[in-house]
Scaffold this motif. Structure first.
Motif, short mmCIF file in Angstrom:
data_model
loop_
_atom_site.label_atom_id
_atom_site.label_comp_id
_atom_site.label_asym_id
_atom_site.label_seq_id
_atom_site.Cartn_x
_atom_site.Cartn_y
_atom_site.Cartn_z
N UNK A 1 74.97 69.65 -0.93
CA UNK A 1 75.09 68.35 -1.57
C UNK A 1 76.54 67.93 -1.38
N UNK A 2 76.75 66.82 -0.72
CA UNK A 2 78.08 66.41 -0.28
C UNK A 2 78.66 65.36 -1.21
N UNK A 3 79.76 65.71 -1.88
CA UNK A 3 80.44 64.81 -2.81
C UNK A 3 81.84 64.53 -2.28
N UNK A 4 82.20 63.27 -2.21
CA UNK A 4 83.53 62.95 -1.71
C UNK A 4 83.87 61.50 -1.95
N UNK A 5 84.97 61.08 -1.38
CA UNK A 5 85.36 59.68 -1.53
C UNK A 5 84.42 58.78 -0.74
N UNK B 1 84.36 64.03 13.47
CA UNK B 1 84.37 65.32 12.75
C UNK B 1 82.95 65.77 12.41
N UNK B 2 82.12 64.84 11.96
CA UNK B 2 80.74 65.17 11.61
C UNK B 2 79.93 65.52 12.85
N UNK C 1 83.01 68.66 7.16
CA UNK C 1 84.21 67.84 6.91
C UNK C 1 84.40 67.42 5.45
N UNK C 2 83.34 67.26 4.70
CA UNK C 2 83.46 66.87 3.29
C UNK C 2 84.24 67.89 2.48
N UNK C 3 84.21 69.16 2.89
CA UNK C 3 84.94 70.20 2.16
C UNK C 3 86.44 69.96 2.18
N UNK C 4 86.93 69.17 3.14
CA UNK C 4 88.36 68.92 3.26
C UNK C 4 88.90 67.89 2.27
#
Length: 144
Positions: A6-10, A26-27, A98-101
């Motif tokens: 589950x990808x949470x980010x800006x 990146x994706x 990439x979301x982990x960054x």
């Protein structure tokens, strides 16, 4: 074992900008690495929260609300579904997303549901603390 990221980010950058091009590049690399390793089942971004509709049923009446079910600071922006050998492997792949960054990646094992109409309808999970018990006789191939 299947895992959902589950990808949470800006918010995503505006399409057509150099920032958006970098995110897409990146994706593309991350997706290709997972596909090449044979672990990727599916991966996709979501429309912005403003595009969502929340559905609730109370006393037999369906209630619709424009917008997300919960207000959160970070945007639930997408998902990645993989199948790999176990949690350690899933965590390694999640760290490459990439979301982990600039956000966070929640890694959650899926409960394997037996889809055989003649079998028990109870879901089963193996190796998942706190999940429903039982063995998954149906296997865990990408097509199951």
């Amino acid at each position: 074992m299947k895992y959902m990221f589950l990808l949470y980010g800006p918010d995503l950058p505006e399409p057509g900008t150099p920032e958006a091009a970098k995110v897409m590049a990146d994706w593309t690399l991350a997706r290709q690495a997972m596909a090449d390793a044979g672990v990727l089942i599916d991966c996709a971004p979501l429309q912005p929260p403003e595009a969502s509709t929340t559905v609730r049923v109370r006393d037999g009446e369906t209630l619709l609300t424009d917008g997300p079910a919960a207000e959160i600071k970070e945007v639930f922006g997408g998902f990645t579904l993989i199948e790999c050998d176990g949690l350690d492997d899933a965590l390694k792949w999640a760290a490459r997303v990439p979301t982990a960054l600039d956000g966070k990646v929640e890694v959650r094992p899926l409960i394997q549901v037996n889809r055989d109409p003649g079998a028990s309808s109870a879901p089963s999970a193996t190796g998942v603390p706190g999940a429903l018990g039982g063995a998954d006789a149906a296997g865990s191939g990408a097509g199951s």
